[in-house]
Design an enzyme around this catalytic site. Structure first.
Site, PDB file in Angstrom:
ATOM      1  N   GLU A 156       0.889  -1.174   0.000  1.00 54.57           N
ATOM      2  CA  GLU A 156       0.000   0.000   0.000  1.00 54.57           C
ATOM      3  C   GLU A 156       0.915   1.208   0.000  1.00 54.57           C
ATOM      4  O   GLU A 156       1.641   1.451   0.964  1.00 54.57           O
ATOM      5  CB  GLU A 156      -0.883  -0.044   1.251  1.00 54.57           C
ATOM      6  CG  GLU A 156      -1.858   1.117   1.339  1.00 54.57           C
ATOM      7  CD  GLU A 156      -2.633   1.098   2.659  1.00 54.57           C
ATOM      8  OE1 GLU A 156      -2.721   0.029   3.306  1.00 54.57           O
ATOM      9  OE2 GLU A 156      -3.112   2.171   3.064  1.00 54.57           O
ATOM     10  N   ASP A 216      -4.635  10.286   9.460  1.00 54.91           N
ATOM     11  CA  ASP A 216      -3.387   9.650   9.871  1.00 54.91           C
ATOM     12  C   ASP A 216      -2.857  10.199  11.180  1.00 54.91           C
ATOM     13  O   ASP A 216      -3.060  11.375  11.507  1.00 54.91           O
ATOM     14  CB  ASP A 216      -2.331   9.826   8.771  1.00 54.91           C
ATOM     15  CG  ASP A 216      -2.611   8.915   7.600  1.00 54.91           C
ATOM     16  OD1 ASP A 216      -2.507   7.686   7.789  1.00 54.91           O
ATOM     17  OD2 ASP A 216      -2.983   9.418   6.517  1.00 54.91           O
ATOM     18  N   TYR A 261     -11.290  -3.064   4.246  1.00 54.80           N
ATOM     19  CA  TYR A 261     -10.309  -2.532   5.189  1.00 54.80           C
ATOM     20  C   TYR A 261     -11.037  -2.347   6.520  1.00 54.80           C
ATOM     21  O   TYR A 261     -11.862  -1.459   6.667  1.00 54.80           O
ATOM     22  CB  TYR A 261      -9.796  -1.196   4.649  1.00 54.80           C
ATOM     23  CG  TYR A 261      -8.580  -0.612   5.353  1.00 54.80           C
ATOM     24  CD1 TYR A 261      -8.468  -0.579   6.752  1.00 54.80           C
ATOM     25  CD2 TYR A 261      -7.550  -0.038   4.605  1.00 54.80           C
ATOM     26  CE1 TYR A 261      -7.358  -0.032   7.367  1.00 54.80           C
ATOM     27  CE2 TYR A 261      -6.432   0.528   5.219  1.00 54.80           C
ATOM     28  CZ  TYR A 261      -6.352   0.519   6.604  1.00 54.80           C
ATOM     29  OH  TYR A 261      -5.256   1.082   7.206  1.00 54.80           O
TER      30      TYR A 261
END
Ligand SMILES: Cc1ncc(COP(=O)(O)O)c(C=O)c1O
Ligand SMILES: Cc1ncc(COP(=O)(O)O)c(C=O)c1O
Lengths: 259, 395, 395, 259
Positions: free
Chosen positions: D48, D59, D171
């Protein structure tokens, strides 16, 4: 000596009165006697001796600074009266102070202290006639003159009443503003001298520093001039004080001696 | 001399102890004030500015969380929300407008911490009147932000270098200026102090506070409060909220600055509790309670709150204290700081340190029942101006 | 998935561009907001706080001297008088109360200059809800007074050390916190930005401004103004005053920060004029106009007014600009400073530098007739917070 | 290689998939090839590769710092695709970026660039299915998988719809919060793995850093683990990077190879 006697005497001699102001205790209590003596030697006719107050609203920076020096030097009303008594003056002496000092001491005690120490008159710049009843009463009883001020802004109506109560002399405020040396004579000063019609002597103060000014004021019809800041300036300089006080007093006195 | 002397006094207090040169100005001011005070055009214009410019009425806020904490029902009169951040503007708008109606071309004022000066600058700018403010040179440094504020609004700030270079020197200097320029200039006094008619004029202009409270508390509670608490320096926010309730069964508490203690030397007091500890005297044109030594020299006063740091107090308060109509009391610096904190934490309101003294007194005595069930605190100002002081104290 | 997608957008703008983990929170917020927004108990409580705590209604002030100077009749909507000194509290009170009704135990927020953070701290303290505010580490130093204010009111200020250490990093960090604590925590966004339903919620809570103007201007003029001018960072004060007039014949001007010029590099813009010069993009959960480079990287924006310094803008404003219902325009730093000065001198009001941009635009175009005869300026805040900046600029 | 092929292959081998994330261009564009190669050598099954965005809201600090290094190193989408094309990978490669980068490039161009450079899937953390229609369309046309995320907070209703659209793998967000290495496996992670019933492979990301954690997750029923911050930490250290990336990848891969 009573103030009126002094003015009569001067009138006969065709002299204007020189009323000299300094602040007692400036810069120390012990200096005062020497300075007053110098002024008298120079020709001062009346001594106006300031009794310092912490918040002298009606005074300009020069005299305010003198008052501060005096307070820092330890001057108090008790010391003031002792100092004055020790002067043993042959000319009239008037006290100039603010009302709270008198109020706090008590009207009667204050006036009696004045009389006992040889003070002939009291000037209180923050005490207009409306508030002066109590003090005036004790002054009358003790033969001390309560001296009133008249300003260019004083109305005819107020003037009439002030003149009716006037004792000693009338203090004409030369101009709008506070004490402090200036070099000219305002036309409002002449007008004020004309406007104040009375048998009580008229002395003009605020801003007089030179013989020329003083002479013009006497010419304009005043009976005396009050000079303060110019003397206090000399004390502030700390140089040659007694001699210079005497010289200035003499210059002023000569200028107003028309006889 | 037709003046009714009686009306210049509150009992034995008040009066006009000023140089002769000012007497006609005081007469003029008295006359003109009499003329305009009930004039409908004047009042309409004033009310317009109070509403749309100053933001009145200020709310009466039920401080629920603080009430719970202190154990008494507390309403805060929100003068902190008035334009400029304090009650001061009520008075400066009134007097500046009066000056305009009187044809004066210039306003002068004294200021200590700069709150009154700023309020003058605001009123002066709004009405387009030239404004000059005297401020002790030391204060101009300590309060440089307020100096800057005034200057931004076109006001000239004149540093006074004489004396202690603080408020009282500024007052003296402003008086001197007034003496010199009395014909063109209005002296805009900032509290219920000075010679008559100032204590009355300022009280009247500040009474809008108490008048609003009367209406607001009736709406909220259907009755008057048991007590009203206000901090007291000169006493204008106190008289402003007290006066409309003088005839009513409401207890009035004037909270002075207890400073760091009741100690007094020959030159200074560690507090500013004039009503509580002062003696009769004459200062700044009025007879009142004064902090003074045995010779009548005025003491330097002290308080964490610059606006309470004054050696005199309004004559009407001295009178009301003498006759028992109000109770003089005080809060110490440390108590005021605690109350400051409480109001921040529990209500999200940062109060002026001055106002914090009133809050602190409520905290101190609420449990005793002295204040009754419902108390109104006059929150005279906001505390943004005090942040640096508080930061300094807490370190 | 029954959500009506359409309602999350204003034309093509808006939407919900957030991590999946937040989607349920946005759904919950939408539902709960729908539930309370017309609830009478909720609205009664909110209105109580708006009135007695925040000081609403804020006045609509006819600035006579400024009007004369600028040559157009100017009304100032006085949000500067709202508790805390800006319109920000309208929104934080609304959202904090909503959070309480939703059972959230904690509020988080981001802040740049600290205005929104302070308003959150005030609302948090008043309602007794734990409040934490993210702030770029650089901003915590530049705006240490606001940090101190928040801390005084019991709010925890968390300095964000990542990135440029300014607002956008604080937003990112607050979003991350929300992602982690979404069940207990309400993210109190400070402007009409972010994912749906925030732009709508904030706009609705700020609409109290425009609603009051409707009533006030009818009382004063018997008609609506020709134009309304508001500064625009995120756009909450603008949407707050515009929205109630959307259907009316009133021209709307959104004044952005022109900064020091229209120059743009690959990394930064010298301005924050997003509506004027930005391109479609997706930032902070919404599709809107964005200052970005050709690759879609967000630019650092710039303005003398910290509150306008944002690379995005509320999606509803982008939409209204596209359909021509509002006119995007801008004022430069220097023009804003001049207007700041004018308001000080002519009106005795120290405006926020943000609000000064709106005033500056009026100054610039009044003579052209573009604004008509009567203009309302949203004076979104007071300038006490800006004194240091202005002092620095003038030297 | 298509992602689904990779998962089929691993299923047969009874291995969990190791999906290794690093940010392209961290710290320079030229470093990326070396690092990816090391990861592949260590046993990574899918790479990824982050395409950096200036405001990476989803993030944590570790990856955020990597993104900053990359942007400062000059990474752009153009360089990204060129770099990716040069990798000539034999395993699937997915791009992870924020929506504005795609939006700005244009959906079609972006997807075509992916397909042309050998990218098999796209992960966009700030693009929920509600907003993904346009992009999904182009992905279908170009045989690129648009990979969706599922979180512990995702409602059953949302889950159903996401699963219906799922491509490549799902995911699973291991926990509330953002990316960043942690040492434990939350019970909510196990629950989530149980709750997501689908034939599409499930990979779990957010906070996985050790072989032990990775093994637990595979045991709990996941088909793969996504590890990012632990690798980015190594890059941040700047010391011995390729070797240490390889070692960690191997440790992780061994832990999930149950075959
Ligand atoms: C907020 C505030 N409260 C109170 C005072 C004290 O004045 P007064 O006693 O006249 O209300 C001041 C004076 O500056 C002030 O700023
Ligand atoms: C006084 C003031 N005006 C305007 C703004 C800009 O925000 P918005 O565009 O959301 O009204 C701010 C932001 O802090 C502000 O403090």
């Amino acid at each position: 000596m009573r103030i009126s006697e002094k003015f009569s005497e001067l009138k006969k001699k065709k002299e204007g009165a020189l009323i000299a102001y300094i602040c007692a205790g400036d810069p120390t209590p012990s200096a005062t006697k020497e300075y007053v003596t110098a002024l008298v030697r120079g020709g001062a006719d009346i001594i106006e001796l300031g009794l310092p107050f912490s918040d002298p609203t009606a005074d300009g920076p020069t005299i305010q600074a003198g008052i501060e020096r005096s307070l820092n030097g330890g001057m108090t009303p008790d010391i003031y009266f002792r100092t004055v008594a020790s002067l043993k003056m042959h000319i009239p002496l008037v006290v100039m102070t603010y009302y709270n000092i008198i109020f706090k001491r008590g009207h009667e005690k204050f006036v009696k202290d004045c009389a006992a120490s040889g003070i002939s008159g009291i000037i209180v710049p923050d005490l207009p006639p409306e508030e002066s009843g109590d003090l005036a009463g004790f002054c009358r009883k003790n033969d001390v003159d309560l001296i009133f001020l008249v300003a260019p802004t004083t109305t005819d109506e107020r003037l009439k009443r002030i003149l009716a109560e006037a004792k000693g002399f009338i203090y004409l405020v030369a101009r709008l503003g506070v004490t402090g040396a200036r070099s000219d004579v305002a036309s409002s000063t002449r007008e004020l001298i004309q406007r104040v019609k009375t048998t009580t002597p008229k002395a003009v103060g605020f801003g007089i520093s030179s013989g020329k000014q003083a002479a013009e004021i006497i010419c304009a019809g005043a009976d005396g001039v009050i000079v303060g800041s110019a003397f206090v300036d000399i004390i502030a300089s700390g140089k040659d004080v007694p001699a210079r006080l005497e010289v200035l007093a003499r210059e002023l006195k000569e200028a107003i001696s028309l006889g | 001399m037709k003046r009714e002397l009686k009306s210049t006094k509150f009992g034995k207090y008040g009066g006009q102890f000023v140089p002769e040169v000012l007497m006609p100005a005081l007469e003029e001011l008295t006359e003109q004030y009499e003329r305009y005070k009930d004039d409908s055009v004047f009042n309409e214009e004033l009310n317009y500015y109070l509403k749309d410019f100053a933001g009145r009425p200020s709310p009466l806020y039920h401080a629920k969380r603080l009430s719970k904490e202190y154990g008494v029902k507390i309403y805060l009169k929100r003068e902190d929300l008035v334009h400029g951040g304090a009650h001061k503007l009520n008075n400066t708008l009134g007097q500046a407008l009066l000056a305009r109606y009187m044809g004066k071309k210039r306003i002068i004022a004294e200021t200590g911490a700069g709150q009154h000066g700023t309020a003058c600058a605001m009123a002066g700018a709004a009405f387009g009147i030239k404004t000059e403010v005297y401020m002790g040179a030391k204060d101009t440094v300590r309060q440089r932000m307020n100096v800057y504020r005034m200057e931004l609004m076109g006001t000239k700030v004149i540093p006074v270098k004489g004396g202690s270079q603080t408020l009282k020197d500024a007052i003296n200097e402003a008086m001197r200026d007034w003496v010199a320029n009395v014909e063109t200039t209005h002296y805009l006094i900032g509290s219920v102090v000075g010679p008559h008619p100032f204590p009355t004029i300022v009280r009247d202009f500040q009474s809008v506070i108490g008048k609003e409270v009367r209406t607001q508390i009736m709406e909220k509670e259907g009755r008057f409060p048991d007590s009203i608490v206000a901090c007291t320096g000169g006493g204008s926010n106190a008289m402003g909220i007290f006066h409309p309730f003088i005839e009513d069964d409401v207890d009035l508490f004037a909270v002075e600055a207890g400073g760091s203690g009741m100690k007094v030397t020959d030159k200074e007091a560690l507090h500013s509790a004039t009503l509580c500890t002062g003696e009769d005297g004459v200062l700044h044109g009025m007879r009142t309670k004064v902090l003074q030594n045995k010779y009548g020299q005025i003491l330097e006063s002290s308080s964490i709150a610059a606006g309470l740091d004054y050696a005199g107090v309004g004559p009407e308060l001295a009178y009301l204290a003498d006759i028992g109509r109000l109770k003089p009391c005080n809060s110490m610096d440390a108590e005021a700081l605690e109350a400051f904190n409480d109001l921040c934490i529990f209500e999200g309101i940062i109060p002026a340190l001055e106002s914090s003294h009133a809050v602190a007194y409520v905290k101190k005595v609420a449990a005793s029942g002295e204040l009754g069930d419902i108390v109104v605190i006059n929150l005279s100002g906001r505390g943004d101006k005090d942040l640096e002081t508080v930061m300094g104290m807490r370190k």
